[in-house]
Design an enzyme around this catalytic site. Structure first.
Site, PDB file in Angstrom:
ATOM      1  N   ASN A  60       9.683   4.694   2.705  1.00 40.70           N
ATOM      2  CA  ASN A  60       9.330   4.212   4.034  1.00 40.70           C
ATOM      3  C   ASN A  60      10.561   3.499   4.561  1.00 40.70           C
ATOM      4  OD1 ASN A  60       6.594   4.281   2.570  1.00 40.70           O
ATOM      5  ND2 ASN A  60       6.024   3.880   4.679  1.00 40.70           N
ATOM      6  N   HIS A 111       5.393   4.770  12.654  1.00 43.11           N
ATOM      7  CA  HIS A 111       5.440   4.641  11.190  1.00 43.11           C
ATOM      8  C   HIS A 111       6.458   5.667  10.681  1.00 43.11           C
ATOM      9  CE1 HIS A 111       3.154   4.168   7.218  1.00 43.11           C
ATOM     10  NE2 HIS A 111       3.792   5.308   7.012  1.00 43.11           N
ATOM     11  N   HIS A 139       9.386   7.253   8.014  1.00 47.70           N
ATOM     12  CA  HIS A 139       9.905   7.365   6.655  1.00 47.70           C
ATOM     13  C   HIS A 139      11.393   7.714   6.761  1.00 47.70           C
ATOM     14  CE1 HIS A 139       6.180   7.224   4.096  1.00 47.70           C
ATOM     15  NE2 HIS A 139       5.681   7.257   5.321  1.00 47.70           N
ATOM     16  N   CYS A 156       4.453   9.306   0.292  1.00 44.62           N
ATOM     17  CA  CYS A 156       3.051   9.712   0.248  1.00 44.62           C
ATOM     18  C   CYS A 156       2.887  10.703  -0.884  1.00 44.62           C
ATOM     19  CB  CYS A 156       2.633  10.338   1.574  1.00 44.62           C
ATOM     20  SG  CYS A 156       0.963  11.005   1.515  1.00 44.62           S
ATOM     21  N   ARG A 158       0.826  -1.211   0.000  1.00 46.23           N
ATOM     22  CA  ARG A 158       0.000   0.000   0.000  1.00 46.23           C
ATOM     23  C   ARG A 158       0.863   1.265   0.000  1.00 46.23           C
ATOM     24  NH1 ARG A 158      -0.585   4.696   2.676  1.00 46.23           N
ATOM     25  NH2 ARG A 158      -0.110   3.619   4.631  1.00 46.23           N
ATOM     26  N   ASP A 159       1.493   1.565   1.124  1.00 47.16           N
ATOM     27  CA  ASP A 159       2.265   2.815   1.233  1.00 47.16           C
ATOM     28  C   ASP A 159       3.455   2.768   0.272  1.00 47.16           C
ATOM     29  OD1 ASP A 159       2.812   5.315   2.218  1.00 47.16           O
ATOM     30  OD2 ASP A 159       3.447   4.683   4.192  1.00 47.16           O
TER      31      ASP A 159
END
Ligand code: HMG
Ligand code: MG
Length: 284
Positions: free
Chosen positions: A249, A207, A209, A240, A15-16
Site C-alpha cells: 500500500n 486508496h 497501492h 491484497c 488491516r490491509d
C-alpha cells in the site's frame, strides 16, 4: 488546479497492511501497532477484518484485537465486514464503523469474496440495516478501479456505477481502490471524473497501492480532482491476498511528506508515524 487545504488520512496498515503477512503476527503486536498509531494524530485507523479465517487467517483474531486496543477518544477504528456473520461479530466487538467491500471487476469479486458484484450488494443489505440499527457508520470500498489482475482494463463508468450503488445503499464514503497500483495520473483522473458524476467528490476517498511506484503522483491527481480523504498504510505494509502483485500500500509516511511539502494540513505527526513504521518493521 487548486489543491485542498486539508486532507484526512485513513490508515489501513493494521488491516490491509497485515492481512497479507504469511506468518501469524501475535495479537499483542497488532494491538501495540494500533495503540501507537492512535498517538500520531490519525483519526481513522482500520483495525482488522471480520472475514472468514479460512480466506484470511491473519485476521482470525479480530475479536481479540478489538477487545484489547485502547480506544482513544476522537479516533475511529473501522473494521472490514463481508457479510451478516461478520457484522454480528463486529457488533459484539462494539465497533463504531465498518467498511463493506466489493469491486468494479466481476473476476476479482469472485476470487475475493466468492460472489458476483450484484450478489455482494445483496449481502450488504442486511449488514447496512444492522449497522443503521446500531448507529454504526458504513464506508464502502470499490476495488480494481484502475485495472484488474484478471480482466485488465476497467471502464471508469463501471467504477462510477458500483460507487453509486454503494453510496445510495448508505455508505457515507466510497474508497476507490487501485488494488494493483496500475493507475496513472490520467487514468485516475478519468475514473474520478466519471465517479463524481454519481457520488459527490466530498464523499470519495482514494486508496492507492505502490506496485509500480506511481501512488504519489496518482494521489496528487486525486487531490487535483478535489479528493480530501487518502488511504495509506504505515511503513507501506500490505497488499491484497486475492490480487497477485498488489504488494505495498502507499506508505503513510510518504503521503504525509508529500502533503506537508504541498502545505496541506493533516494533523498527523510525521515523526510519530516514522517511529511507528520502524516499530512494526522490526516486529515483522
Ligand atoms: P464463502 O465460502 O462463500 O462463505 O466465503 P460462506 O458463507 O459459504 O461460509 C463459508 C465458511 O466461512 C463457513 O464456515 C462460514 O461460517 C465461514 P464453515 O461452516 O465452512 O466452517 N464464514 C465466516 N467466518 C468468520 N467470519 C465471517 C464469515 N463468513 C463466513 N464473516 C466470504 C465468502 C466473504 C466469507 C469469504 O470470501 C471471505 O471472508 N473473504 C474475505 C476476503 C478478504 O478479506 N480479502 C481482503 C480484503 S479486500 C482488499 O484487501 C481490498 C481493499 O484493500 C481495497 C483495495 O485495495 O482495492 C479493501
Ligand atoms: Mg488495499
Amino acid at each position: 488546479m487548486t489543491l485542498p487545504s486539508k486532507v484526512r488520512l485513513y490508515e489501513v496498515g493494521p488491516r490491509d497492511g497485515l492481512q497479507n503477512e504469511k506468518k501469524i503476527i501475535p495479537v499483542d503486536v497488532k494491538v501495540a501497532l494500533i495503540n501507537r498509531l492512535s498517538e500520531t494524530g490519525l483519526t481513522h485507523i482500520e483495525a482488522t477484518s471480520f472475514v472468514s479465517p479460512r480466506f484470511v487467517p491473519q485476521m482470525g483474531d479480530a475479536t481479540e484485537v478489538m477487545e484489547k486496543i485502547t480506544r482513544r477518544p476522537g479516533v475511529t477504528y473501522p473494521v472490514l465486514v463481508p457479510n451478516e456473520k461478520g457484522m454480528r461479530a463486529a457488533i459484539k466487538a462494539n465497533v463504531t464503523e465498518i467498511a463493506i467491500f466489493t469491486a468494479a471487476s466481476e473476476s476479482f469479486t469472485q476470487k475475493n469474496i466468492n460472489c458476483t458484484i450484484a450478489e455482494s450488494i445483496e449481502r450488504f443489505t442486511p449488514v447496512i440495516k444492522l449497522a443503521q440499527h446500531h448507529h454504526i457508520k458504513v464506508r464502502g470500498y470499490v476495488s480494481c478501479v484502475a485495472g484488474c489482475p484478471y480482466e485488465g482494463d476497467i471502464a471508469p463508468e463501471k467504477v462510477a456505477a458500483v460507487s453509486k450503488t454503494l453510496f445510495e445503499a448508505g455508505c457515507y464514503e466510497i474508497s476507490l481502490g487501485d488494488t494493483i497500483g496500475i493507475g496513472t495520473p490520467d487514468s485516475i483522473t478519468a475514473m474520478i471524473e466519471a465517479t463524481k458524476e454519481n457520488v459527490p467528490g466530498t464523499h470519495l476517498a482514494l486508496h492507492c497501492h505502490a506496485t509500480y511506484g506511481r501512488a504519489l503522483e496518482n494521489i496528487k491527481a486525486g487531490l487535483e480532482q478535489g479528493i480530501t480523504v487518502i488511504d495509506s498504510s504505515v511503513g507501506g505494509l500490505g497488499g491484497c491476498p486475492y490480487a497477485e502483485g498488489s504488494s505495498g500500500n502507499v506508505a503513510t509516511e510518504d503521503v504525509l511528506q508529500m502533503l506537508n511539502s504541498l502545505g496541506i494540513e493533516t494533523g498527523v505527526s510525521l515523526d510519530k508515524i516514522l517511529e511507528t513504521a520502524r516499530y512494526i518493521k522490526e516486529q515483522l
